[in-house]
Design an enzyme around this catalytic site. Sequence first.
Site, PDB file in Angstrom:
ATOM      1  N   CYS A   2       1.296  -1.238  -0.155  1.00 17.18           N
ATOM      2  CA  CYS A   2       0.111  -0.446  -0.344  1.00 17.18           C
ATOM      3  C   CYS A   2       0.883   1.339   0.100  1.00 17.18           C
ATOM      4  O   CYS A   2       2.348   1.558   0.286  1.00 17.18           O
ATOM      5  CB  CYS A   2      -1.210   0.284   1.218  1.00 17.18           C
ATOM      6  SG  CYS A   2      -2.071  -1.124   1.621  1.00 17.18           S
ATOM      7  N   ARG A  27       1.634   1.637  -6.064  1.00 13.62           N
ATOM      8  CA  ARG A  27       1.865   0.190  -4.771  1.00 13.62           C
ATOM      9  C   ARG A  27       0.763   0.216  -4.520  1.00 13.62           C
ATOM     10  O   ARG A  27       0.537  -1.324  -3.350  1.00 13.62           O
ATOM     11  CB  ARG A  27       1.712   1.206  -3.623  1.00 13.62           C
ATOM     12  CG  ARG A  27       3.509   1.705  -3.872  1.00 13.62           C
ATOM     13  CD  ARG A  27       3.788   2.772  -2.550  1.00 13.62           C
ATOM     14  NE  ARG A  27       3.778   1.653  -1.663  1.00 13.62           N
ATOM     15  CZ  ARG A  27       5.360   0.984  -1.296  1.00 13.62           C
ATOM     16  NH1 ARG A  27       6.014   1.281  -2.145  1.00 13.62           N
ATOM     17  NH2 ARG A  27       5.762   0.142  -0.097  1.00 13.62           N
ATOM     18  N   TRP A  75      -3.512  -1.954  -1.073  1.00 10.80           N
ATOM     19  CA  TRP A  75      -3.871  -3.028  -2.674  1.00 10.80           C
ATOM     20  C   TRP A  75      -4.210  -4.142  -1.142  1.00 10.80           C
ATOM     21  O   TRP A  75      -3.143  -4.564  -0.185  1.00 10.80           O
ATOM     22  CB  TRP A  75      -2.192  -3.446  -2.514  1.00 10.80           C
ATOM     23  CG  TRP A  75      -2.633  -5.258  -3.481  1.00 10.80           C
ATOM     24  CD1 TRP A  75      -3.240  -4.719  -4.922  1.00 10.80           C
ATOM     25  CD2 TRP A  75      -1.533  -6.459  -3.161  1.00 10.80           C
ATOM     26  NE1 TRP A  75      -2.744  -6.295  -5.474  1.00 10.80           N
ATOM     27  CE2 TRP A  75      -1.716  -6.855  -4.438  1.00 10.80           C
ATOM     28  CE3 TRP A  75      -0.877  -6.549  -2.329  1.00 10.80           C
ATOM     29  CZ2 TRP A  75      -1.548  -8.567  -4.669  1.00 10.80           C
ATOM     30  CZ3 TRP A  75      -0.210  -8.049  -1.943  1.00 10.80           C
ATOM     31  CH2 TRP A  75      -0.706  -8.523  -3.360  1.00 10.80           C
ATOM     32  N   ASN A 101       0.677   0.751   6.405  1.00  8.50           N
ATOM     33  CA  ASN A 101       1.262  -0.128   5.205  1.00  8.50           C
ATOM     34  C   ASN A 101       1.225  -1.848   5.624  1.00  8.50           C
ATOM     35  O   ASN A 101       2.200  -1.792   6.776  1.00  8.50           O
ATOM     36  CB  ASN A 101       2.252   0.081   4.090  1.00  8.50           C
ATOM     37  CG  ASN A 101       2.860  -0.419   3.190  1.00  8.50           C
ATOM     38  OD1 ASN A 101       2.392  -1.253   2.704  1.00  8.50           O
ATOM     39  ND2 ASN A 101       4.187  -0.789   3.480  1.00  8.50           N
ATOM     40  N   GLY A 102       1.437  -2.470   5.069  1.00  6.71           N
ATOM     41  CA  GLY A 102       2.205  -4.102   5.295  1.00  6.71           C
ATOM     42  C   GLY A 102       0.603  -4.949   6.096  1.00  6.71           C
ATOM     43  O   GLY A 102      -0.373  -4.677   6.123  1.00  6.71           O
ATOM     44  N   GLU A 482      11.042 -15.482 -18.316  1.00  6.50           N
ATOM     45  CA  GLU A 482      10.671 -13.447 -17.949  1.00  6.50           C
ATOM     46  C   GLU A 482       9.824 -13.359 -18.713  1.00  6.50           C
ATOM     47  O   GLU A 482       8.749 -12.247 -18.832  1.00  6.50           O
ATOM     48  CB  GLU A 482      12.099 -12.980 -18.040  1.00  6.50           C
ATOM     49  CG  GLU A 482      12.316 -11.566 -17.954  1.00  6.50           C
ATOM     50  CD  GLU A 482      11.053 -11.061 -17.001  1.00  6.50           C
ATOM     51  OE1 GLU A 482      10.943 -11.431 -15.601  1.00  6.50           O
ATOM     52  OE2 GLU A 482      10.535  -9.552 -16.744  1.00  6.50           O
ATOM     53  N   LYS A 486       5.917 -11.184 -18.003  1.00  9.65           N
ATOM     54  CA  LYS A 486       6.025 -10.063 -19.109  1.00  9.65           C
ATOM     55  C   LYS A 486       4.038 -10.618 -19.146  1.00  9.65           C
ATOM     56  O   LYS A 486       3.226  -9.324 -19.069  1.00  9.65           O
ATOM     57  CB  LYS A 486       6.817  -9.297 -19.670  1.00  9.65           C
ATOM     58  CG  LYS A 486       8.185  -9.020 -19.498  1.00  9.65           C
ATOM     59  CD  LYS A 486       7.761  -7.814 -18.114  1.00  9.65           C
ATOM     60  CE  LYS A 486       8.088  -7.715 -16.652  1.00  9.65           C
ATOM     61  NZ  LYS A 486       8.196  -8.657 -15.552  1.00  9.65           N
ATOM     62  N   GLU A 489       1.207 -10.655 -17.822  1.00  7.50           N
ATOM     63  CA  GLU A 489       0.749 -10.429 -16.023  1.00  7.50           C
ATOM     64  C   GLU A 489       0.297  -8.982 -16.710  1.00  7.50           C
ATOM     65  O   GLU A 489       0.018  -7.701 -16.008  1.00  7.50           O
ATOM     66  CB  GLU A 489       2.251  -9.760 -14.960  1.00  7.50           C
ATOM     67  CG  GLU A 489       3.595  -8.855 -15.485  1.00  7.50           C
ATOM     68  CD  GLU A 489       4.431  -9.027 -14.531  1.00  7.50           C
ATOM     69  OE1 GLU A 489       4.259  -8.902 -13.395  1.00  7.50           O
ATOM     70  OE2 GLU A 489       5.449  -8.683 -14.981  1.00  7.50           O
ATOM     71  N   HIS A 505       8.199 -33.395 -22.820  1.00 10.36           N
ATOM     72  CA  HIS A 505       7.582 -34.119 -21.567  1.00 10.36           C
ATOM     73  C   HIS A 505       6.013 -34.030 -21.554  1.00 10.36           C
ATOM     74  O   HIS A 505       5.754 -33.659 -20.254  1.00 10.36           O
ATOM     75  CB  HIS A 505       8.388 -33.864 -20.809  1.00 10.36           C
ATOM     76  CG  HIS A 505       9.807 -34.908 -21.419  1.00 10.36           C
ATOM     77  ND1 HIS A 505      10.090 -35.644 -21.125  1.00 10.36           N
ATOM     78  CD2 HIS A 505      11.245 -34.420 -20.984  1.00 10.36           C
ATOM     79  CE1 HIS A 505      11.259 -36.597 -21.721  1.00 10.36           C
ATOM     80  NE2 HIS A 505      11.961 -34.909 -21.185  1.00 10.36           N
ATOM     81  N   LYS A 604       3.599  -3.416  -6.988  1.00 11.23           N
ATOM     82  CA  LYS A 604       4.751  -3.514  -7.428  1.00 11.23           C
ATOM     83  C   LYS A 604       5.694  -4.077  -6.271  1.00 11.23           C
ATOM     84  O   LYS A 604       6.408  -4.508  -6.380  1.00 11.23           O
ATOM     85  CB  LYS A 604       4.776  -1.705  -7.802  1.00 11.23           C
ATOM     86  CG  LYS A 604       6.238  -1.582  -7.719  1.00 11.23           C
ATOM     87  CD  LYS A 604       6.670  -2.142  -9.546  1.00 11.23           C
ATOM     88  CE  LYS A 604       8.251  -1.738  -9.347  1.00 11.23           C
ATOM     89  NZ  LYS A 604       8.693  -2.682 -11.294  1.00 11.23           N
TER      90      LYS A 604
HETATM   91  C1  AGP Z   1       8.122  -7.941 -12.024  1.00  9.85           C
HETATM   92  O1  AGP Z   1       7.149  -7.887 -13.113  1.00  9.85           O
HETATM   93  C2  AGP Z   1       6.368  -8.650 -10.906  1.00  9.85           C
HETATM   94  N1  AGP Z   1       5.660  -7.185 -10.764  1.00  9.85           N
HETATM   95  C3  AGP Z   1       7.396  -9.809  -9.586  1.00  9.85           C
HETATM   96  O2  AGP Z   1       7.321 -10.325 -10.252  1.00  9.85           O
HETATM   97  C4  AGP Z   1       8.002  -8.821  -9.533  1.00  9.85           C
HETATM   98  O3  AGP Z   1       9.366  -9.208  -9.991  1.00  9.85           O
HETATM   99  C5  AGP Z   1       8.486  -9.514  -8.094  1.00  9.85           C
HETATM  100  O4  AGP Z   1       7.332  -9.420  -6.934  1.00  9.85           O
HETATM  101  C6  AGP Z   1       9.615  -9.695  -7.190  1.00  9.85           C
HETATM  102  O5  AGP Z   1       9.951  -7.759  -6.669  1.00  9.85           O
HETATM  103  P1  AGP Z   1      10.814  -7.855  -5.803  1.00  9.85           P
HETATM  104  O6  AGP Z   1      12.637  -7.361  -7.315  1.00  9.85           O
HETATM  105  O7  AGP Z   1      10.540  -5.827  -5.532  1.00  9.85           O
HETATM  106  O8  AGP Z   1      11.706  -8.467  -5.262  1.00  9.85           O
END
Ligand code: AGP
Length: 609
Positions: A2, A27, A75, A101-102, A482, A486, A489, A505, A604
Amino acid sequence: MCGIVAYVGERPCTNLLYQGLRKLEYRGYDSAGLSVLADGSIEVVRAVGNMDSLEQALEGNGNAGARLGLGHTRWATHGRPSVENAHPHTDCSGKISIVLNGIIENYAELKEDLSREGHQFTSETDAEVVAHLIEKHYGGDLLEAVRLTYSDVTGHFAFCAIHGDHPQMIAGARKECPLLIGVGKGEVFIASAIPAFLSETRDVIVVGDEELFVATPDEVQVLDLEKRQLDRETTRVNWDVDAAEKGGYETFMRKEIFEQPDALVDTMSGRLPDSGQVDLEEMLIPDDVLAGIDKIYIIACGTSFHAGMVGRYVLENWARVAVELDIASEFRYREPVLSPSTLVVGISQSGETADTLAAMRQARRMGAKVLAITNIMGSQATRDADGVIYTRAGLEIGVAATKTHLAQIAAIDLLALKLAQVRGSLDRDQVREIAAELKTIPGLLGEYLKDETATHEIAKRYFKQPFFLYLGRGVGLPVCLEGALKLKEISYIPTEAYAAGEMKHGPIALLEKGSPVVVVATDGHVYEKVISNIEEVRAREAAVIAVATEGNEGIKAYSEDVMFVPKTSEMLSPLVSVAPLQLLAYHIARLKGCNVDQPRNLAKTVTVE
Ligand code: AGP
């Protein structure tokens, strides 16, 4: 997870809080709200949805004369996105307002006890217990009430509180989650991240882990849990304000993709002198300790984990050291075999990911040396490590990591070179040769990014497809993982990513005529094997979209489409072969009308398990 902001000072604060929240929307954006104190009473305005919803709710609300207030963008963790669950939360009297936050892990039993004592709750959240605890402990001293509240709760959090009896005071506490104080002239800002107040002040004080703070317009105190004042200097932050803006790009993600060459330059700057001696002085792990390392354990989540996968190849290849790799949420619940000669590398761009932090702490408790690779100065990961390698990618706002990922790969390359140097697995000339090539990569990548025609054309051909399979081998495997992450997400298209050798497999059953299969087929010792896998794909009449090395015209005979990348040595190829997959995902998502900067359900920074 958050975003929290707070203000106390001489200016009307409603708009300052709102603008600050706008900068933290990345966030989390399930709901948002703010509370302001004026004439002894607290006015709260909250809305479900992103900041546009709060903007509408603020029309005609939010006391214009208030000079003290809190704001929050959420969030959701406990309690669905709703107005009742939106922060700020108040106590029974309505004289206390808090933003958090948390996660408060013991909120259920606290809520039960408080309810038995007569407190009335209005939300499903864990955070609301903090407002009622402060009410319970308040006897005229807000800081003392905050301190006692801190001692009641468990979890990881940062919160700010205001009280109607103290029209010019904010108090709060931090346990693991970030909390920063911006010091202005006769005014103070508090936030989860610097962009919230960067346009107002560049003078920042970091609230450390397990610390309290109290702020009035002319004084800021940071204290330990015994309320002893800590000597905390103010740091001058030199980010450009527009670093938090889009800088002329249509989205933060696009801006950050094109900032990747600079992120690489900055991350390598000063660390690869022409002498060929890798300089990682801030790592704070002495060479003799590095020389004694006999195993490396890389732990991370998401995109950072993929950077770690690249790291395994270069560390084995250059430093000839045993490397294990695990996602942090699995590592922390295993019984890993660690020793003082194990180096655990925690990779986290935010430095706040709960799973990664927990895994790093576990490793430390088990006696391993811990190194953090992170992008955020003063983040919790830097406190949970024996040493740090900062990536210098600058602020990354887009939820989908791009430039921080590339900077992470570069940082691991530097670590691998440093270890190779210390262990003597590469001689000075070999280190110098790799370092010299590393320095050419930003220019190669910059040139590549000048022409995105191929990725845009391919996106137009395939963006309506319901599924994509990604394949890769060797260093191409983390690249394909990766690329698949991308796409899923930001476009929400289902993808699978596999080691190309694994396809037979099982995953090959997914293929039918026209299925798009993205294959990382850059030059390297496994290239012929990848071609064999492409043949298997084509035998099912699937459509092959290859990432290949410039000059390799032969690949065209095996592919419907090719995205060519600059030629590099095999171990360095991920630094150029990720970009086409980032752009492919970006264009497809944009063609589908997706919000690439704020993908649904994501945040994020994931500061919860
Ligand atoms: C990546 O595009 C995502 N937003 C997510 O997988 C991110 O890499 C993951 O949450 C780890 O975040 P961090 O690098 O801040 O630990």
